[in-house]
Design a protein around this motif. Structure first.
Motif, PDB file in Angstrom:
ATOM      1  N   MET A 176       0.828  -1.203   0.000  1.00 58.83           N
ATOM      2  CA  MET A 176       0.000   0.000   0.000  1.00 58.83           C
ATOM      3  C   MET A 176       0.865   1.257   0.000  1.00 58.83           C
ATOM      4  O   MET A 176       0.601   2.209  -0.753  1.00 58.83           O
ATOM      5  N   ILE A 177       1.912   1.253   0.811  1.00 60.76           N
ATOM      6  CA  ILE A 177       2.811   2.417   0.880  1.00 60.76           C
ATOM      7  C   ILE A 177       3.411   2.721  -0.490  1.00 60.76           C
ATOM      8  O   ILE A 177       3.408   3.873  -0.948  1.00 60.76           O
ATOM      9  N   GLU A 178       3.926   1.692  -1.153  1.00 59.40           N
ATOM     10  CA  GLU A 178       4.631   1.915  -2.423  1.00 59.40           C
ATOM     11  C   GLU A 178       3.690   2.429  -3.512  1.00 59.40           C
ATOM     12  O   GLU A 178       4.040   3.316  -4.289  1.00 59.40           O
ATOM     13  N   ILE A 179       2.483   1.889  -3.558  1.00 53.78           N
ATOM     14  CA  ILE A 179       1.530   2.325  -4.588  1.00 53.78           C
ATOM     15  C   ILE A 179       0.971   3.703  -4.269  1.00 53.78           C
ATOM     16  O   ILE A 179       0.882   4.576  -5.148  1.00 53.78           O
ATOM     17  N   ILE A 180       0.625   3.936  -3.008  1.00 53.32           N
ATOM     18  CA  ILE A 180       0.052   5.236  -2.635  1.00 53.32           C
ATOM     19  C   ILE A 180       1.094   6.343  -2.763  1.00 53.32           C
ATOM     20  O   ILE A 180       0.783   7.460  -3.196  1.00 53.32           O
ATOM     21  N   ASP A 181       2.356   6.063  -2.402  1.00 51.63           N
ATOM     22  CA  ASP A 181       3.411   7.066  -2.562  1.00 51.63           C
ATOM     23  C   ASP A 181       3.580   7.468  -4.021  1.00 51.63           C
ATOM     24  O   ASP A 181       3.776   8.659  -4.334  1.00 51.63           O
ATOM     25  N   LEU A 182       3.498   6.496  -4.928  1.00 53.22           N
ATOM     26  CA  LEU A 182       3.577   6.802  -6.360  1.00 53.22           C
ATOM     27  C   LEU A 182       2.420   7.692  -6.793  1.00 53.22           C
ATOM     28  O   LEU A 182       2.602   8.648  -7.555  1.00 53.22           O
ATOM     29  N   CYS A 183       1.231   7.371  -6.309  1.00 55.29           N
ATOM     30  CA  CYS A 183       0.062   8.183  -6.659  1.00 55.29           C
ATOM     31  C   CYS A 183       0.236   9.618  -6.175  1.00 55.29           C
ATOM     32  O   CYS A 183      -0.088  10.567  -6.900  1.00 55.29           O
ATOM     33  N   ARG A 184       0.766   9.770  -4.981  1.00 52.68           N
ATOM     34  CA  ARG A 184       0.996  11.121  -4.455  1.00 52.68           C
ATOM     35  C   ARG A 184       2.017  11.865  -5.315  1.00 52.68           C
ATOM     36  O   ARG A 184       1.854  13.054  -5.609  1.00 52.68           O
ATOM     37  N   LYS A 185       3.062  11.159  -5.712  1.00 53.00           N
ATOM     38  CA  LYS A 185       4.103  11.775  -6.544  1.00 53.00           C
ATOM     39  C   LYS A 185       3.523  12.316  -7.838  1.00 53.00           C
ATOM     40  O   LYS A 185       3.929  13.385  -8.317  1.00 53.00           O
ATOM     41  N   TYR A 186       2.555  11.594  -8.407  1.00 55.07           N
ATOM     42  CA  TYR A 186       1.938  11.996  -9.674  1.00 55.07           C
ATOM     43  C   TYR A 186       0.626  12.769  -9.468  1.00 55.07           C
ATOM     44  O   TYR A 186      -0.086  13.037 -10.425  1.00 55.07           O
ATOM     45  N   HIS A 187       0.329  13.112  -8.221  1.00 55.35           N
ATOM     46  CA  HIS A 187      -0.891  13.855  -7.881  1.00 55.35           C
ATOM     47  C   HIS A 187      -2.147  13.131  -8.381  1.00 55.35           C
ATOM     48  O   HIS A 187      -3.088  13.743  -8.900  1.00 55.35           O
ATOM     49  N   ALA A 188      -2.118  11.818  -8.236  1.00 53.87           N
ATOM     50  CA  ALA A 188      -3.235  10.975  -8.678  1.00 53.87           C
ATOM     51  C   ALA A 188      -4.036  10.482  -7.479  1.00 53.87           C
ATOM     52  O   ALA A 188      -3.484  10.242  -6.403  1.00 53.87           O
ATOM     53  N   THR A 189      -5.331  10.324  -7.677  1.00 50.92           N
ATOM     54  CA  THR A 189      -6.207   9.785  -6.642  1.00 50.92           C
ATOM     55  C   THR A 189      -5.960   8.288  -6.489  1.00 50.92           C
ATOM     56  O   THR A 189      -5.844   7.571  -7.481  1.00 50.92           O
ATOM     57  N   SER A 190      -5.903   7.819  -5.246  1.00 53.41           N
ATOM     58  CA  SER A 190      -5.603   6.406  -4.976  1.00 53.41           C
ATOM     59  C   SER A 190      -6.788   5.718  -4.304  1.00 53.41           C
ATOM     60  O   SER A 190      -7.438   6.277  -3.423  1.00 53.41           O
ATOM     61  N   LYS A 191      -7.048   4.467  -4.748  1.00 54.67           N
ATOM     62  CA  LYS A 191      -8.135   3.671  -4.176  1.00 54.67           C
ATOM     63  C   LYS A 191      -7.641   2.247  -3.953  1.00 54.67           C
ATOM     64  O   LYS A 191      -7.037   1.652  -4.853  1.00 54.67           O
ATOM     65  N   VAL A 192      -7.902   1.718  -2.771  1.00 59.06           N
ATOM     66  CA  VAL A 192      -7.479   0.370  -2.401  1.00 59.06           C
ATOM     67  C   VAL A 192      -8.695  -0.554  -2.430  1.00 59.06           C
ATOM     68  O   VAL A 192      -9.666  -0.338  -1.704  1.00 59.06           O
ATOM     69  N   ILE A 193      -8.637  -1.576  -3.268  1.00 61.60           N
ATOM     70  CA  ILE A 193      -9.759  -2.513  -3.413  1.00 61.60           C
ATOM     71  C   ILE A 193      -9.574  -3.678  -2.446  1.00 61.60           C
ATOM     72  O   ILE A 193      -8.600  -4.418  -2.522  1.00 61.60           O
ATOM     73  N   PHE A 194     -10.548  -3.849  -1.545  1.00 70.72           N
ATOM     74  CA  PHE A 194     -10.490  -4.902  -0.525  1.00 70.72           C
ATOM     75  C   PHE A 194     -10.892  -6.277  -1.066  1.00 70.72           C
ATOM     76  O   PHE A 194     -10.351  -7.274  -0.665  1.00 70.72           O
ATOM     77  N   GLU A 195     -11.911  -6.333  -1.914  1.00 69.12           N
ATOM     78  CA  GLU A 195     -12.573  -7.574  -2.360  1.00 69.12           C
ATOM     79  C   GLU A 195     -13.169  -8.301  -1.148  1.00 69.12           C
ATOM     80  O   GLU A 195     -12.804  -9.403  -0.763  1.00 69.12           O
TER      81      GLU A 195
END
Length: 235
Positions: A119-138
């Motif tokens: 989660m950290i690695e994906i969300i940090d990338l999204c922040r770097k690119y100013h992109a909205t992040s969503k985590v899918i639980f299933e």
């Protein structure tokens, strides 16, 4: 207190929707239709597989409809490195938002450090690119305790949204799951996205009144048209 849904217009209702087409046999015509509908109705985002990001970005140019890439979709069974590459590649191609599927197997193994690192690695990338992040639980595959653990980790990492489902599992968005998720992240600033099996206006309005701020659906057009017809009949 007045329910949120009581003050909706067709335009404000449409802004809740991530208009979705994630089928393996998608064609250019399908993607063009998805984008054209999103522009016409004013949906918030198109939810697509990453290969379609450049095409949809071009079709949606000049509109306020976002392009959202589904990462590790729909099983979540890629390595962290693969998901990170897929995320970065999608963002570089023009994605405005990222919806990624957690590694359910690692959660089942109680490897919470792995889930957090992913989660950290994906969300940090999204922040770097100013992109909205969503985590899918299933959620259909998870116990309530596992959902709570995911919420606990999310409260540390702070994605923009936590999301119920891919729509490809054995179940979709359930009110009881969303209530649990809402309670677990209350006060964190994390928002809720409901997805999976949302096909009627009645369901959409119930979700909005619960506090959901995004709805992923393949039935977005049908739902907004149903709202417009209901509104017109009450005039």
């Amino acid at each position: 207190m007045l329910k949120k849904s009581k003050s909706l217009t067709a335009q404000s209702l449409a802004r809740y929707f991530d208009h979705t087409f994630l089928k393996a046999n998608a064609t250019i015509n399908d993607m063009k239709k998805l984008c054209d509908e999103s522009i016409h109705y004013g949906f918030r985002m198109v939810a697509i597989n990453p290969v379609w990001v450049p095409f949809c970005k071009e079709v949606l140019k000049g509109s306020d409809v976002h392009v959202g890439a589904a990462i590790g979709f729909p099983l979540g069974q890629n390595t962290i490195e693969t998901k990170v590459f897929e995320t970065k590649n999608s963002l570089e191609l023009g994605a405005d938002e990222i919806d990624y599927v957690i590694n359910i197997s690692k959660l089942k193994e109680k490897d919470y450090a792995y889930i957090e690192q992913e989660m950290i690695e994906i969300i940090d990338l999204c922040r770097k690119y100013h992109a909205t992040s969503k985590v899918i639980f299933e959620n259909c595959y998870l116990t309530d305790q596992e959902k709570k653990e995911l919420c606990r980790i999310a409260c540390k990492v702070k994605p923009d949204y936590i999301k119920t489902s891919t729509g490809f599992g054995t179940g979709g968005a359930l009110i009881e799951d969303l209530k649990l998720m809402k309670e677990c992240v209350d006060g964190s600033g994390i928002k809720l996205k409901a997805a999976g099996g949302i096909r009627s206006l009645e369901t959409a309005l119930e979700l909005i009144d619960l506090g959901v701020e995004r709805i992923g659906s393949t039935s977005s057009v049908t739902i907004v048209n149903e709202f417009q017809n209901a509104t017109a009949s009450n005039l």
